[in-house]
Design an enzyme around this catalytic site. Structure first.
Site, mmCIF file in Angstrom:
data_model
loop_
_atom_site.group_PDB
_atom_site.id
_atom_site.type_symbol
_atom_site.label_atom_id
_atom_site.label_comp_id
_atom_site.label_asym_id
_atom_site.label_seq_id
_atom_site.Cartn_x
_atom_site.Cartn_y
_atom_site.Cartn_z
ATOM 1 N N THR A 99 0.907 -1.143 -0.069
ATOM 2 C CA THR A 99 -0.011 -0.036 0.022
ATOM 3 C C THR A 99 0.856 1.273 0.181
ATOM 4 O O THR A 99 0.588 2.193 -0.722
ATOM 5 C CB THR A 99 -1.043 0.090 1.297
ATOM 6 O OG1 THR A 99 -0.161 -0.318 2.450
ATOM 7 C CG2 THR A 99 -2.095 -0.879 1.023
ATOM 8 N N THR A 100 1.932 1.237 0.806
ATOM 9 C CA THR A 100 2.762 2.396 1.023
ATOM 10 C C THR A 100 3.354 2.715 -0.448
ATOM 11 O O THR A 100 3.372 3.747 -0.967
ATOM 12 C CB THR A 100 3.697 2.325 2.083
ATOM 13 O OG1 THR A 100 3.069 1.958 3.138
ATOM 14 C CG2 THR A 100 4.425 3.512 2.276
ATOM 15 N N ASP A 392 -0.576 -8.769 6.271
ATOM 16 C CA ASP A 392 0.180 -8.466 4.814
ATOM 17 C C ASP A 392 1.029 -9.554 4.477
ATOM 18 O O ASP A 392 1.037 -9.933 3.358
ATOM 19 C CB ASP A 392 1.156 -7.201 5.054
ATOM 20 C CG ASP A 392 0.298 -6.017 5.138
ATOM 21 O OD1 ASP A 392 -0.943 -6.039 5.159
ATOM 22 O OD2 ASP A 392 0.856 -4.963 5.278
#
Ligand code: ADP
Ligand code: MG
Length: 561
Positions: A99-100, A392
């Site tokens: 996501t980052t 994750d």
């Protein structure tokens, strides 16, 4: 805002507080807002990234390194900023990791676009260039990736490790990665199109107390409940288990009961209800059940009866948990509503084991296709963040199994793609060529930030990485744990292919969307008027202002305490 835009607005709305920005103003506004959101995540990227401490609008304190969580908890006012936050949401949903990277790449695409706009290049030309470059990036991803042997646990552990490095779960990476790989394997299925993994069948339970080395993978589920009677047998190995939607209690508040006013009649009524309970318990005992999980309540009288039969009863189990138990137990029993027709065939088999410290029952059966990762030894404050980083890693491993390929991490993929896109760019006619090159430059934000966050000189890092790739070392990466240029595959810095691809696609789409907006109209803050009225009346004053990012601070110092 231009005078013309103001005039236009008066035709569109009557709210004096409404605002409008058009053309270059609109684009500046949006790009600034979107980049602002992306900038927040920059320092969190990679193994050496920092965490954020967020005080959300409910006053809850959240500690996180996870891009999606941070943006989700922040109150973002800019509409374009929210579009970028949406990239994180989609990434979380579609890929579960990365996501980052996806968000900072979106911000970087817009930063590059800003320069091109300043040079007078039309926004749609930029968007087209970005789409073209993105299609090349996705093609080349395949070539940069390597096929994996899906039976290779060590490689899958490396994928989990890469995903967890830099998160609060990192300290426990040695204990956790084998469990994560096992968990994914337990819910993986061979299909005609390859391996499919249903991660909804993996539960994570973070428990404080005990040591991290006591963490295990449970072939089953956890019920954090008490028995209905403390003298019941609490652990039953090889149990016959009944799952029941029904309750075992006399409903003293029911309508029929309420209509009886005479005390003697009331007692009689309770007696008949109790004999019905006794009948139900007999029916349960007749099936040979050792353990019963109830969705509803079991009252004291019924608990005593179960105890006499030597049956362990546990009540108030959520409907979904009851159904999950059905998936775990041998014979896959379906929870039942009615005791009249119940037989021994309705029971499932498995073990029910009490963990006193955790105040929970573990319901397990060998080969269960629903598993629970019991993570022990974590302190409460980081339990949520632990769970997020384990999630994750689970996704990254699951993706790798279903993709059958991995990508080199540590910036190797980005540097290699940038190099290949720059080479191809020379063949692009017109101004679009500059946008394609800008896309390549934007890709390099990932290695740049990995280096920067690790305290390396980002320029030196980029120069050495580019040089290595120019020599044909397509998986040369920066290992930020040693600050050396290494081969990502050899060093075990490997990432999911699907996650990267999803990230590139959404970042490209969101930046093109934002570039194509030439008008931002705001209906105005309707609460402002209410505020004024309230004050006029001498009533309470409300602060309608959205809390800004003042609630957001780097949290590593806080954690170290
Ligand atoms: P994201 O939310 O994008 O997954 P992370 O903070 O998890 O962001 O960082 C992921 C990045 O960190 C990836 O680019 C990955 O390759 C990189 N990475 C992981 N381990 C290492 C390492 N040892 N050296 C360099 N980079 C690493
Ligand atoms: Mg990650």
């Amino acid at each position: 805002m231009s005078h013309q835009a103001d005039q236009d607005l008066s035709i569109l709305t009557t709210n004096g507080d409404a605002s409008r920005a058009t053309d270059q103003d609109a684009r500046d506004l949006n790009i600034t807002g979107a980049r602002g959101v992306a900038d927040v995540l920059k320092t969190t990227l990679g193994p050496k990234g920092m965490d954020k401490l967020i005080v959300n609008s409910f006053g809850h304190v959240i500690l996180s390194n996870d891009g999606h969580t941070i943006l989700d908890e922040m109150q973002i006012v800019s509409p374009a900023g929210n579009m970028v936050a949406e990239v994180a949401r989609i990434q979380e949903e579609e890929a579960g990791d990365g996501t980052t990277s996806a968000v900072v790449f979106s911000g970087e695409l817009l930063a590059e676009a800003q320069d091109l706009l300043d040079m007078g290049i039309h926004p749609s030309t930029i968007a087209e260039g970005y789409y073209l470059a993105n299609s090349w990036a996705c093609e080349e991803l395949m070539d940069v990736s390597q096929p994996v042997d899906t039976d290779d646990d060590e490689l899958l552990e490396h994928v989990a490790r890469t995903s967890m490095t830099g998160k609060s779960a990192e300290r426990y990476v040695d204990e956790l990665t084998p469990l994560i790989v096992d968990a994914v394997r337990s819910v993986a299925e061979e299909t005609d199109d390859g391996i499919s993994v249903d991660l909804s069948r993996v539960e994570i339970e973070v428990q404080s107390g005990q040591a991290i080395t006591d963490s295990t993978l449970l072939e089953g589920v956890v019920a954090s409940k008490e028995p209905v009677h403390e003298d019941m047998p609490l652990t039953v190995e090889d149990a016959k288990v009944m799952l029941l939607y029904k309750e075992l209690e006399v409903d003293t508040a029911d309508v029929e009961m309420a209509s009886i006013t005479d005390p003697t009649q009331r007692l009689e009524y309770i007696d008949t209800e109790e004999s019905q309970l006794a009948h139900s318990v007999e029916q349960i005992a007749a099936t040979g059940a050792d353990v019963v999980f109830f969705m509803r309540g079991v009252d004291n009288a019924a608990a005593d009866m179960l105890l006499k039969e030597g049956i362990l009863g546990v009540n108030r189990i959520k409907k979904s948990d009851l159904e999950n138990m059905g998936q775990v137990l041998e014979g896959s029993p379906v929870p039942i509503w009615d005791l009249e027709t119940v037989t021994a065939d309705d029971l499932g088999r498995g073990s029910v084991v009490r963990d006193d410290q955790a105040e929970a029952f573990y319901v397990t059966a060998p080969g269960a296709t629903r598993v629970t990762l019991l993570v022990r030894g974590s302190i409460k404050q980081v339990a949520d963040e632990m769970e997020r980083s384990i999630t994750d890693a689970l996704h990254a491993v699951a993706q790798t199994l279903s993709d059958g390929r991995v990508l080199p991490g540590g910036g190797a993929t980005e540097i290699e793609l940038a190099r290949r896109i720059r080479t191809k760019a020379s063949g692009v006619e017109g101004r679009e060529q500059l946008a394609v090159e800008a896309f390549a430059d934007a890709l390099e934000v990932v290695p740049r930030l990995l280096a920067e966050n690790a305290g390396c000189d980002p320029i030196d890092a980029l120069v050495s990485l580019r040089a290595a790739h120019a020599e044909g070392r397509t998986s040369a990466a920066l290992d930020v744990l040693t600050n050396d240029v290494v081969d990502a595959f050899d060093a075990g810095i490997v990432e999911s292919l699907h996650a990267k691809e999803t990230g590139y696609v959404s970042a490209t789409e969101v930046s093109a969307l934002i570039l194509n907006i030439d008008d931002v109209m705001s209906a105005g803050d309707l609460t402002t008027q209410a505020e004024v009225d309230e004050e006029d009346l001498g009533g309470p004053e409300f602060d309608y202002d959205t809390p800004d990012m003042g609630g957001l601070i780097d949290a590593d110092d806080w954690l170290d305490q």
